[in-house]
Design a protein around this motif. Structure first.
Motif, PDB file in Angstrom:
ATOM      1  N   LEU A  45      10.729 -20.863 -18.799  1.00 15.60           N
ATOM      2  CA  LEU A  45      11.079 -19.820 -17.543  1.00 15.60           C
ATOM      3  C   LEU A  45      10.570 -20.445 -16.085  1.00 15.60           C
ATOM      4  O   LEU A  45      10.902 -19.857 -15.223  1.00 15.60           O
ATOM      5  CB  LEU A  45      10.268 -18.566 -18.146  1.00 15.60           C
ATOM      6  N   PHE A  46       9.686 -21.549 -16.249  1.00 16.33           N
ATOM      7  CA  PHE A  46       9.343 -22.083 -15.060  1.00 16.33           C
ATOM      8  C   PHE A  46      10.795 -22.687 -14.269  1.00 16.33           C
ATOM      9  O   PHE A  46      10.520 -22.672 -12.923  1.00 16.33           O
ATOM     10  CB  PHE A  46       8.400 -23.293 -15.260  1.00 16.33           C
ATOM     11  N   ALA A  47      11.642 -22.748 -14.881  1.00 21.09           N
ATOM     12  CA  ALA A  47      12.828 -23.495 -14.476  1.00 21.09           C
ATOM     13  C   ALA A  47      13.599 -22.376 -13.278  1.00 21.09           C
ATOM     14  O   ALA A  47      14.480 -22.732 -12.695  1.00 21.09           O
ATOM     15  CB  ALA A  47      13.850 -23.843 -15.445  1.00 21.09           C
ATOM     16  N   LEU A  48      13.008 -21.164 -13.703  1.00 25.75           N
ATOM     17  CA  LEU A  48      13.746 -19.928 -12.688  1.00 25.75           C
ATOM     18  C   LEU A  48      13.090 -20.179 -11.237  1.00 25.75           C
ATOM     19  O   LEU A  48      13.746 -19.392 -10.353  1.00 25.75           O
ATOM     20  CB  LEU A  48      13.470 -18.798 -13.374  1.00 25.75           C
ATOM     21  N   TRP A  49      12.112 -20.911 -10.959  1.00 25.25           N
ATOM     22  CA  TRP A  49      11.381 -20.966  -9.608  1.00 25.25           C
ATOM     23  C   TRP A  49      12.466 -21.454  -8.599  1.00 25.25           C
ATOM     24  O   TRP A  49      12.860 -22.417  -8.633  1.00 25.25           O
ATOM     25  CB  TRP A  49      10.170 -21.462  -9.831  1.00 25.25           C
ATOM     26  N   LYS A  50      12.221 -20.645  -7.396  1.00 22.40           N
ATOM     27  CA  LYS A  50      12.880 -21.130  -6.174  1.00 22.40           C
ATOM     28  C   LYS A  50      12.512 -20.298  -4.989  1.00 22.40           C
ATOM     29  O   LYS A  50      11.745 -19.490  -5.340  1.00 22.40           O
ATOM     30  CB  LYS A  50      14.462 -20.973  -6.550  1.00 22.40           C
ATOM     31  N   PRO A  51      12.484 -20.878  -3.828  1.00 22.83           N
ATOM     32  CA  PRO A  51      11.917 -20.560  -2.767  1.00 22.83           C
ATOM     33  C   PRO A  51      12.270 -18.909  -2.644  1.00 22.83           C
ATOM     34  O   PRO A  51      13.725 -18.536  -2.786  1.00 22.83           O
ATOM     35  CB  PRO A  51      12.629 -20.953  -1.590  1.00 22.83           C
ATOM     36  N   GLY A  52      11.541 -18.273  -2.533  1.00 24.38           N
ATOM     37  CA  GLY A  52      11.738 -16.662  -2.265  1.00 24.38           C
ATOM     38  C   GLY A  52      11.770 -15.682  -3.647  1.00 24.38           C
ATOM     39  O   GLY A  52      11.866 -14.575  -3.373  1.00 24.38           O
ATOM     40  N   VAL A  53      11.366 -16.433  -4.490  1.00 24.35           N
ATOM     41  CA  VAL A  53      11.475 -15.648  -5.910  1.00 24.35           C
ATOM     42  C   VAL A  53      10.233 -14.707  -5.931  1.00 24.35           C
ATOM     43  O   VAL A  53       9.145 -14.838  -5.225  1.00 24.35           O
ATOM     44  CB  VAL A  53      11.320 -16.768  -7.038  1.00 24.35           C
ATOM     45  N   SER A  54      10.466 -13.643  -6.867  1.00 29.56           N
ATOM     46  CA  SER A  54       9.385 -12.574  -6.773  1.00 29.56           C
ATOM     47  C   SER A  54       8.090 -13.106  -7.451  1.00 29.56           C
ATOM     48  O   SER A  54       8.052 -14.001  -8.177  1.00 29.56           O
ATOM     49  CB  SER A  54      10.072 -11.468  -7.611  1.00 29.56           C
ATOM     50  N   ASP A  55       7.128 -12.434  -7.365  1.00 26.20           N
ATOM     51  CA  ASP A  55       5.578 -12.599  -8.118  1.00 26.20           C
ATOM     52  C   ASP A  55       5.623 -12.638  -9.457  1.00 26.20           C
ATOM     53  O   ASP A  55       5.249 -13.429 -10.088  1.00 26.20           O
ATOM     54  CB  ASP A  55       4.811 -11.990  -7.298  1.00 26.20           C
ATOM     55  N   GLY A  56       6.731 -11.837  -9.851  1.00 23.47           N
ATOM     56  CA  GLY A  56       6.980 -11.497 -11.386  1.00 23.47           C
ATOM     57  C   GLY A  56       7.473 -12.692 -12.031  1.00 23.47           C
ATOM     58  O   GLY A  56       6.995 -13.176 -13.057  1.00 23.47           O
ATOM     59  N   ILE A  57       8.503 -13.298 -11.334  1.00 21.67           N
ATOM     60  CA  ILE A  57       8.998 -14.616 -11.938  1.00 21.67           C
ATOM     61  C   ILE A  57       7.989 -15.721 -11.675  1.00 21.67           C
ATOM     62  O   ILE A  57       8.117 -16.605 -12.537  1.00 21.67           O
ATOM     63  CB  ILE A  57      10.329 -14.710 -11.324  1.00 21.67           C
ATOM     64  N   LYS A  58       7.182 -15.718 -10.815  1.00 21.77           N
ATOM     65  CA  LYS A  58       6.550 -16.766 -10.443  1.00 21.77           C
ATOM     66  C   LYS A  58       4.997 -16.734 -11.275  1.00 21.77           C
ATOM     67  O   LYS A  58       4.663 -18.049 -11.735  1.00 21.77           O
ATOM     68  CB  LYS A  58       5.723 -16.606  -9.091  1.00 21.77           C
ATOM     69  N   TYR A  59       4.417 -15.512 -11.615  1.00 21.78           N
ATOM     70  CA  TYR A  59       3.356 -15.656 -12.474  1.00 21.78           C
ATOM     71  C   TYR A  59       3.657 -15.181 -14.006  1.00 21.78           C
ATOM     72  O   TYR A  59       2.748 -15.525 -14.858  1.00 21.78           O
ATOM     73  CB  TYR A  59       2.307 -14.648 -11.636  1.00 21.78           C
ATOM     74  N   GLY A  60       4.636 -14.399 -14.039  1.00 22.15           N
ATOM     75  CA  GLY A  60       5.024 -13.854 -15.574  1.00 22.15           C
ATOM     76  C   GLY A  60       4.715 -14.932 -16.583  1.00 22.15           C
ATOM     77  O   GLY A  60       4.365 -15.253 -17.536  1.00 22.15           O
TER      78      GLY A  60
END
Length: 548
Positions: free
Chosen positions: A384-399
């Motif tokens: 799921l780290f592959a979902l990271w991009k500029p402006g992504v939500s904190d939930g996607i960044k830290y979950g």
């Protein structure tokens, strides 16, 4: 006592019910007295914790400080590469050799030698006035640190019984995982706000305390034989074959795609030679009296599957943490210190669940179901780290970090139990040493795979952008991609190709995380081969702790 080399490994029996604790565990004052640990045991355990904390901190603190060090010492990109690499290479090469030496000579001589070499390396690193001297210091730290790391776990296996080990391993995992996690934060803080030289100096007071504690309180049962007899039993040929083979094999893995193409002779020749040496080593190991890697350790499916799991875990743990830090610096343009703060969720959960994993085994007395549950957490979280991009939500960044941390943390400690449960008690320390070596070899491989995937994808993406502005033109040389990451924060963001460059970094890191997630899936598949064996043994090995 009969030599461990003469014993056959235990037959694996499938355990369908939770093992019943022997009745004597519940009664007998004399048995309570027998189980009571001497004070020297607790001081030794403290020294073991200091030992692994030192190595864990040192192994990871440099990663975020390398750009600062390279700039101050006027180093080149190649020298920066070797400053990071030489430590890990030395650790990988020395671990199995130290384990074998300690199994024949006893633990103390290799332990004290490792301490001295590590401390000398720390001083050389701290006073270095050129990249060449700094690389020498890091190599010495790797030689000493590899011995300290593996002997820490080996001695813990020596002085505890399999039945009580989950409790002590849970405590032991705090400095082990905590040091590895806090290292980048400590390194970034020292490099930005003090001096990078303190990365070396902080080892000295802790090292002296640990050495003195071992010297005065470590009381292991001696191996009763003359020194000449011990030296004659050592597998000198096997050690030489492994040392040469592992170096030749690891070097091209580390530079393939970063310094030289995979198809180049600089990569293929040492890689093939390394494979030949390691193959010769594996065949030769059937002959010595005291081999470096005894066949009996690999003779059952539980230990073999556990070693594969340890290899995959090391690959994802070390490769994942490194590229996680770099991803935050490139994708989100964080400073090194900020990136270290951003990865705290995965760091904290690794520490917490390394303890939870060991405590769960202590309470439930089973390990297979916990192992099988941890691998999907690891693989899915890292993927799921592959979902990271500029402006992504904190939930996607830290979950996903939390999910990956759960899997990585549980596996950090739980692999020890099937490894020991499938071996004779006298082989406990040796088996753990081999497992730690496999984990470190996995670390090297994970970093190599990550590097190859990153540089391959990055080169393709940059080529699609065409001619870059002069400020970004250096990126046409893919070898400069990692070194250029700090410059992304200061480069003019309005340049026509700037967003395309950021996207190239993002997609390249995405590919790395997916590759590491695939390695986690392989670990999950092999976990099905592990059998649930009894953890109720109350024996210690032939180098166990002596009573006061």
């Amino acid at each position: 006592m009969t030599s461990s080399s003469a014993k056959q490994p235990p037959v694996e029996l499938k355990q369908t019910t939770q093992p019943v604790r022997p009745e004597q565990d519940e009664v007998s004052p004399s048995n309570d007295k027998k189980r009571k640990k001497p004070l020297s045991f607790y001081f030794t355990f403290l020294a073991l914790n200091i030992c692994v904390l030192l190595v864990s901190l040192d192994a990871t603190a440099l990663s975020v400080a390398v750009p600062v060090i390279t700039h101050e010492l006027n180093g080149t990109t190649l020298e920066a590469f070797w400053a990071s690499l030489c430590f890990l290479l030395a650790v990988v090469a020395v671990m199995p050799i130290i384990t074998s030496l300690s199994d024949v000579l006893g633990r103390k001589i290799p332990l004290y030698a490792s301490f001295i070499i590590f401390m000398i390396g720390s001083i050389v690193f701290a006073v270095a006035n050129s990249m060449g001297i700094l690389i020498l210091g890091r190599a010495l730290q790797g030689l000493g640190g590899g011995g300290l790391d593996v002997l820490g776990e080996v001695i813990l296996a020596d002085i505890t019984t399999l039945k009580e080990r989950p409790l002590y391993l849970g405590l032991f995992s705090i400095p082990m995982a905590g040091g590895a996690i806090c290292g980048p934060i400590v390194g970034a803080a020292l490099a930005e706000y003090a001096s990078w030289r303190w990365i070396g100096w902080i080892n000295l007071p802790l090292g002296v305390i640990g050495f003195l504690l071992f010297f005065f309180f470590l009381r292991l049962k001696p191996i009763e034989s003359a020194l000449n007899s011990k030296l004659a039993r050592l597998d000198w040929t096997g050690m030489a074959l492994f040392l040469v083979g592992s170096i030749l094999f690891s070097l091209p893995l580390s530079w393939a795609g970063a310094m030289y193409p995979w198809a180049s002779y600089q990569t293929l020749v040492p890689f093939i030679l390394g494979l030949l040496f390691l193959t010769g080593f594996a065949l030769y190991e059937a002959r010595p009296v005291q081999p470096v890697f005894p066949y009996r350790i690999f003779s059952n499916r539980t230990s073999s599957a556990t070693l594969v799991g340890a290899f995959m875990h090391g690959a994802v743990l070390n490769g994942g943490l490194l590229y996680l830090l770099l991803s935050f610096q490139a994708t989100f343009r964080d400073t090194p210190f900020r990136s270290a703060i951003e990865v705290l969720p995965i760091c904290v959960f690794i520490v917490i669940f390394s303890i939870v994993g060991a405590v769960s085994v202590e309470v439930l007395r089973v390990y297979k179901i916990l192992t099988m549950a941890a691998w999907p957490c690891l693989a899915v979280g890292v993927g799921l780290f592959a979902l990271w991009k500029p402006g992504v939500s904190d939930g996607i960044k830290y979950g996903p970090q939390v999910l990956a941390g759960v899997g990585l943390g549980v596996l950090f400690t739980i692999c020890t139990f099937p490894m020991n449960a499938s071996q004779q008690v006298d082989d406990a320390g040796l088996a753990i040493g081999i497992m730690v070596s496999f984990r470190m070899f996995g670390s090297m491989t994970g970093l190599a795979i990550g590097s190859t995937v990153f540089h391959s994808i990055f080169e393709q993406r940059i080529a699609k952008l065409g001619q870059l502005p002069s400020e970004l033109a250096v990126l046409h040389d893919v070898r400069e991609a990692i070194g250029f990451i700090p410059s992304l924060r200061t480069t003019n963001h309005s340049l026509p190709a700037y967003d395309g460059v950021i996207e190239a970094y993002r997609v390249s890191f995405m590919a790395v995380f997916l590759a590491l997630a695939g390695m986690g899936a392989v670990g999950f598949l092999f976990s099905f081969a592990i059998k649930e064996l009894s953890l109720e043994s109350e024996e210690v090995g032939r180098q166990g702790f002596e009573e006061d």
